[in-house]
Design a protein around this motif. Structure first.
Motif, PDB file in Angstrom:
ATOM      1  N   ALA A   1       0.671  -1.194   0.114  1.00 65.40           N
ATOM      2  CA  ALA A   1       0.016   0.052   0.089  1.00 65.40           C
ATOM      3  C   ALA A   1       0.841   1.147  -0.180  1.00 65.40           C
ATOM      4  O   ALA A   1       0.670   2.171  -1.066  1.00 65.40           O
ATOM      5  CB  ALA A   1      -1.015   0.088   1.176  1.00 65.40           C
ATOM      6  N   VAL A   2       1.940   1.167   0.819  1.00 67.88           N
ATOM      7  CA  VAL A   2       2.819   2.412   1.088  1.00 67.88           C
ATOM      8  C   VAL A   2       3.612   2.634  -0.328  1.00 67.88           C
ATOM      9  O   VAL A   2       3.494   3.904  -0.960  1.00 67.88           O
ATOM     10  CB  VAL A   2       3.876   2.316   2.140  1.00 67.88           C
ATOM     11  CG1 VAL A   2       4.819   3.500   2.123  1.00 67.88           C
ATOM     12  CG2 VAL A   2       2.815   2.512   3.380  1.00 67.88           C
ATOM     13  N   LEU A   3       3.890   1.582  -1.044  1.00 71.56           N
ATOM     14  CA  LEU A   3       4.971   1.690  -2.011  1.00 71.56           C
ATOM     15  C   LEU A   3       3.979   2.284  -3.449  1.00 71.56           C
ATOM     16  O   LEU A   3       4.486   2.729  -4.395  1.00 71.56           O
ATOM     17  CB  LEU A   3       5.472   0.338  -2.451  1.00 71.56           C
ATOM     18  CG  LEU A   3       6.714  -0.206  -1.640  1.00 71.56           C
ATOM     19  CD1 LEU A   3       7.169  -1.331  -1.887  1.00 71.56           C
ATOM     20  CD2 LEU A   3       7.604   1.098  -1.642  1.00 71.56           C
TER      21      LEU A   3
ATOM     22  N   ALA B   1       6.425  11.121  -2.466  1.00 70.83           N
ATOM     23  CA  ALA B   1       7.875  11.092  -2.571  1.00 70.83           C
ATOM     24  C   ALA B   1       8.393   9.765  -1.859  1.00 70.83           C
ATOM     25  O   ALA B   1       8.020   9.208  -0.533  1.00 70.83           O
ATOM     26  CB  ALA B   1       8.508  12.261  -2.223  1.00 70.83           C
ATOM     27  N   MET B   2       9.349   9.273  -2.331  1.00 70.43           N
ATOM     28  CA  MET B   2      10.277   7.982  -1.753  1.00 70.43           C
ATOM     29  C   MET B   2      10.552   8.276  -0.614  1.00 70.43           C
ATOM     30  O   MET B   2      10.610   7.433   0.426  1.00 70.43           O
ATOM     31  CB  MET B   2      11.314   7.603  -2.672  1.00 70.43           C
ATOM     32  CG  MET B   2      11.883   6.348  -2.335  1.00 70.43           C
ATOM     33  SD  MET B   2      10.808   5.035  -2.424  1.00 70.43           S
ATOM     34  CE  MET B   2      10.528   4.715  -4.055  1.00 70.43           C
TER      35      MET B   2
ATOM     36  N   ARG C   1       9.084  10.028   1.725  1.00 69.40           N
ATOM     37  CA  ARG C   1       7.983   9.860   2.702  1.00 69.40           C
ATOM     38  C   ARG C   1       7.575   8.382   2.689  1.00 69.40           C
ATOM     39  O   ARG C   1       7.265   8.044   3.691  1.00 69.40           O
ATOM     40  CB  ARG C   1       6.796  10.496   2.131  1.00 69.40           C
ATOM     41  CG  ARG C   1       6.998  12.112   2.408  1.00 69.40           C
ATOM     42  CD  ARG C   1       5.809  12.891   2.516  1.00 69.40           C
ATOM     43  NE  ARG C   1       6.139  14.429   2.784  1.00 69.40           N
ATOM     44  CZ  ARG C   1       5.463  15.040   3.658  1.00 69.40           C
ATOM     45  NH1 ARG C   1       4.728  14.349   4.310  1.00 69.40           N
ATOM     46  NH2 ARG C   1       5.691  16.216   3.863  1.00 69.40           N
ATOM     47  N   LYS C   2       7.795   7.596   1.545  1.00 73.14           N
ATOM     48  CA  LYS C   2       7.384   6.053   1.579  1.00 73.14           C
ATOM     49  C   LYS C   2       8.251   5.450   2.526  1.00 73.14           C
ATOM     50  O   LYS C   2       7.903   4.515   3.324  1.00 73.14           O
ATOM     51  CB  LYS C   2       7.478   5.697   0.251  1.00 73.14           C
ATOM     52  CG  LYS C   2       6.490   6.028  -0.776  1.00 73.14           C
ATOM     53  CD  LYS C   2       6.598   5.219  -2.110  1.00 73.14           C
ATOM     54  CE  LYS C   2       5.524   6.184  -3.335  1.00 73.14           C
ATOM     55  NZ  LYS C   2       5.306   5.364  -4.247  1.00 73.14           N
ATOM     56  N   LEU C   3       9.437   5.923   2.704  1.00 73.88           N
ATOM     57  CA  LEU C   3      10.608   5.013   3.366  1.00 73.88           C
ATOM     58  C   LEU C   3      10.230   5.460   4.831  1.00 73.88           C
ATOM     59  O   LEU C   3      10.239   4.601   5.678  1.00 73.88           O
ATOM     60  CB  LEU C   3      11.990   5.316   3.153  1.00 73.88           C
ATOM     61  CG  LEU C   3      12.551   5.001   1.600  1.00 73.88           C
ATOM     62  CD1 LEU C   3      13.796   5.524   1.280  1.00 73.88           C
ATOM     63  CD2 LEU C   3      12.347   3.405   1.521  1.00 73.88           C
ATOM     64  N   SER C   4       9.928   6.620   5.183  1.00 74.86           N
ATOM     65  CA  SER C   4       9.459   6.966   6.632  1.00 74.86           C
ATOM     66  C   SER C   4       8.280   6.207   6.889  1.00 74.86           C
ATOM     67  O   SER C   4       7.955   5.893   7.932  1.00 74.86           O
ATOM     68  CB  SER C   4       9.321   8.646   6.567  1.00 74.86           C
ATOM     69  OG  SER C   4       8.826   8.984   7.897  1.00 74.86           O
ATOM     70  N   GLY C   5       7.199   6.137   5.876  1.00 74.00           N
ATOM     71  CA  GLY C   5       5.921   5.723   6.311  1.00 74.00           C
ATOM     72  C   GLY C   5       6.265   4.281   6.398  1.00 74.00           C
ATOM     73  O   GLY C   5       5.480   3.410   7.495  1.00 74.00           O
ATOM     74  N   ILE C   6       7.120   3.542   5.761  1.00 77.06           N
ATOM     75  CA  ILE C   6       7.294   2.103   5.810  1.00 77.06           C
ATOM     76  C   ILE C   6       7.850   1.930   7.190  1.00 77.06           C
ATOM     77  O   ILE C   6       7.453   0.915   8.216  1.00 77.06           O
ATOM     78  CB  ILE C   6       8.061   1.397   4.685  1.00 77.06           C
ATOM     79  CG1 ILE C   6       7.336   1.376   3.473  1.00 77.06           C
ATOM     80  CG2 ILE C   6       8.618   0.081   5.119  1.00 77.06           C
ATOM     81  CD1 ILE C   6       8.352   1.138   2.378  1.00 77.06           C
ATOM     82  N   ALA C   7       8.851   2.512   7.484  1.00 84.56           N
ATOM     83  CA  ALA C   7       9.622   2.240   8.762  1.00 84.56           C
ATOM     84  C   ALA C   7       8.540   2.789  10.091  1.00 84.56           C
ATOM     85  O   ALA C   7       8.515   1.832  11.038  1.00 84.56           O
ATOM     86  CB  ALA C   7      10.744   3.318   8.941  1.00 84.56           C
ATOM     87  N   THR C   8       7.876   3.698   9.962  1.00 85.20           N
ATOM     88  CA  THR C   8       6.728   3.968  11.057  1.00 85.20           C
ATOM     89  C   THR C   8       5.946   3.036  11.294  1.00 85.20           C
ATOM     90  O   THR C   8       5.650   2.623  12.360  1.00 85.20           O
ATOM     91  CB  THR C   8       6.124   5.546  10.775  1.00 85.20           C
ATOM     92  OG1 THR C   8       7.271   6.566  10.795  1.00 85.20           O
ATOM     93  CG2 THR C   8       5.339   5.894  11.890  1.00 85.20           C
ATOM     94  N   VAL C   9       5.130   2.687  10.050  1.00 87.67           N
ATOM     95  CA  VAL C   9       4.121   1.752  10.324  1.00 87.67           C
ATOM     96  C   VAL C   9       4.619   0.457  10.610  1.00 87.67           C
ATOM     97  O   VAL C   9       4.031  -0.420  11.674  1.00 87.67           O
ATOM     98  CB  VAL C   9       3.414   1.698   9.073  1.00 87.67           C
ATOM     99  CG1 VAL C   9       2.096   0.702   9.208  1.00 87.67           C
ATOM    100  CG2 VAL C   9       2.587   3.085   8.699  1.00 87.67           C
TER     101      VAL C   9
ATOM    102  N   VAL D   1       0.535  12.337   4.570  1.00 86.73           N
ATOM    103  CA  VAL D   1       1.141  12.567   3.454  1.00 86.73           C
ATOM    104  C   VAL D   1       0.332  13.567   2.573  1.00 86.73           C
ATOM    105  O   VAL D   1       0.697  14.363   1.871  1.00 86.73           O
ATOM    106  CB  VAL D   1       1.361  11.320   2.669  1.00 86.73           C
ATOM    107  CG1 VAL D   1       2.095  11.657   1.477  1.00 86.73           C
ATOM    108  CG2 VAL D   1       2.800  10.636   3.602  1.00 86.73           C
ATOM    109  N   ALA D   2      -1.034  13.143   2.558  1.00 82.39           N
ATOM    110  CA  ALA D   2      -1.838  14.018   1.570  1.00 82.39           C
ATOM    111  C   ALA D   2      -2.348  15.248   2.147  1.00 82.39           C
ATOM    112  O   ALA D   2      -2.998  16.065   1.605  1.00 82.39           O
ATOM    113  CB  ALA D   2      -3.247  13.295   1.210  1.00 82.39           C
ATOM    114  N   GLY D   3      -1.718  15.816   3.277  1.00 84.11           N
ATOM    115  CA  GLY D   3      -2.199  16.838   4.142  1.00 84.11           C
ATOM    116  C   GLY D   3      -3.467  16.780   4.957  1.00 84.11           C
ATOM    117  O   GLY D   3      -3.966  17.751   5.253  1.00 84.11           O
ATOM    118  N   VAL D   4      -4.281  15.711   5.152  1.00 79.93           N
ATOM    119  CA  VAL D   4      -5.300  15.761   5.808  1.00 79.93           C
ATOM    120  C   VAL D   4      -5.092  15.875   7.136  1.00 79.93           C
ATOM    121  O   VAL D   4      -5.959  16.527   7.923  1.00 79.93           O
ATOM    122  CB  VAL D   4      -6.350  14.533   5.393  1.00 79.93           C
ATOM    123  CG1 VAL D   4      -7.366  14.362   5.970  1.00 79.93           C
ATOM    124  CG2 VAL D   4      -6.573  14.672   3.892  1.00 79.93           C
TER     125      VAL D   4
END
Length: 158
Positions: free
Chosen positions: A79-81, A86-87, A89-97, A150-153
């Motif tokens: 889902a994140v990929l 931006a990559m 943000r994706k890497l940060s999201g993967i690490a965090t989640v 990431v989407a700013g919501v």
């Protein structure tokens, strides 16, 4: 693309030998940590980590392929990929989640150990239905929260 990534993760996962999972990966990443946590909160349990088993006088809980939370991790990874971000943000999201899911998985396994030891009649219900459903719902929720940030919501620091 999501289904392809998810499928490739599962394909790669099923290429790993069971012995490697049991003796190294599960021991290094799950059973040692679960045994340490159980012994910290309930020292009288006397739990030991032995390869892919959490063992005490009351229970012997084996962590096996499919019961390790990998499906939830793969779901979030895919889902994140594929999410338009931006990559970095994706890497940060993967690490965090993944960190959140890893902690949840440790807690899930510890809870299942206690159910196995003290309420064995509840084991199948919790292990097969409740815990996996909670894990996947949490994975989806963590992804949604990250994606909204990431989407700013919502405001999420990266």
């Amino acid at each position: 693309m999501f289904a392809l990534i998810y499928g490739l993760c599962h394909y790669a996962y099923f290429q790993l030998p069971n012995q490697l999972l049991a003796e190294l990966i599960y021991y290094q990443t799950l059973t040692r940590e679960c045994a340490a946590l159980i012994n910290a909160v309930a020292p009288t349990e006397g739990v030991a980590a032995m390869q892919n088993h959490i063992v005490s006088a009351r229970a012997d809980l084996a962590i096996v392929r499919g019961c390790d939370g990998a499906g939830g991790f793969f779901l979030v990874l895919a889902a994140v990929l594929v999410f338009p971000a931006a990559m970095r943000r994706k890497l940060s999201g993967i690490a965090t989640v993944f960190t959140g899911l890893y902690i949840l998985n440790i807690l899930r396994i510890c809870a299942i150990y206690f159910i196995s030891a003290y309420q064995p009649s509840w084991f199948s219900l919790v292990h097969v239905y409740l815990a996996p459903t909670l894990f996947i719902m949490t994975a989806c929720g963590l992804f949604a929260y990250w994606a909204a940030g990431v989407a700013g919501v919502v405001h999420v620091r990266h």
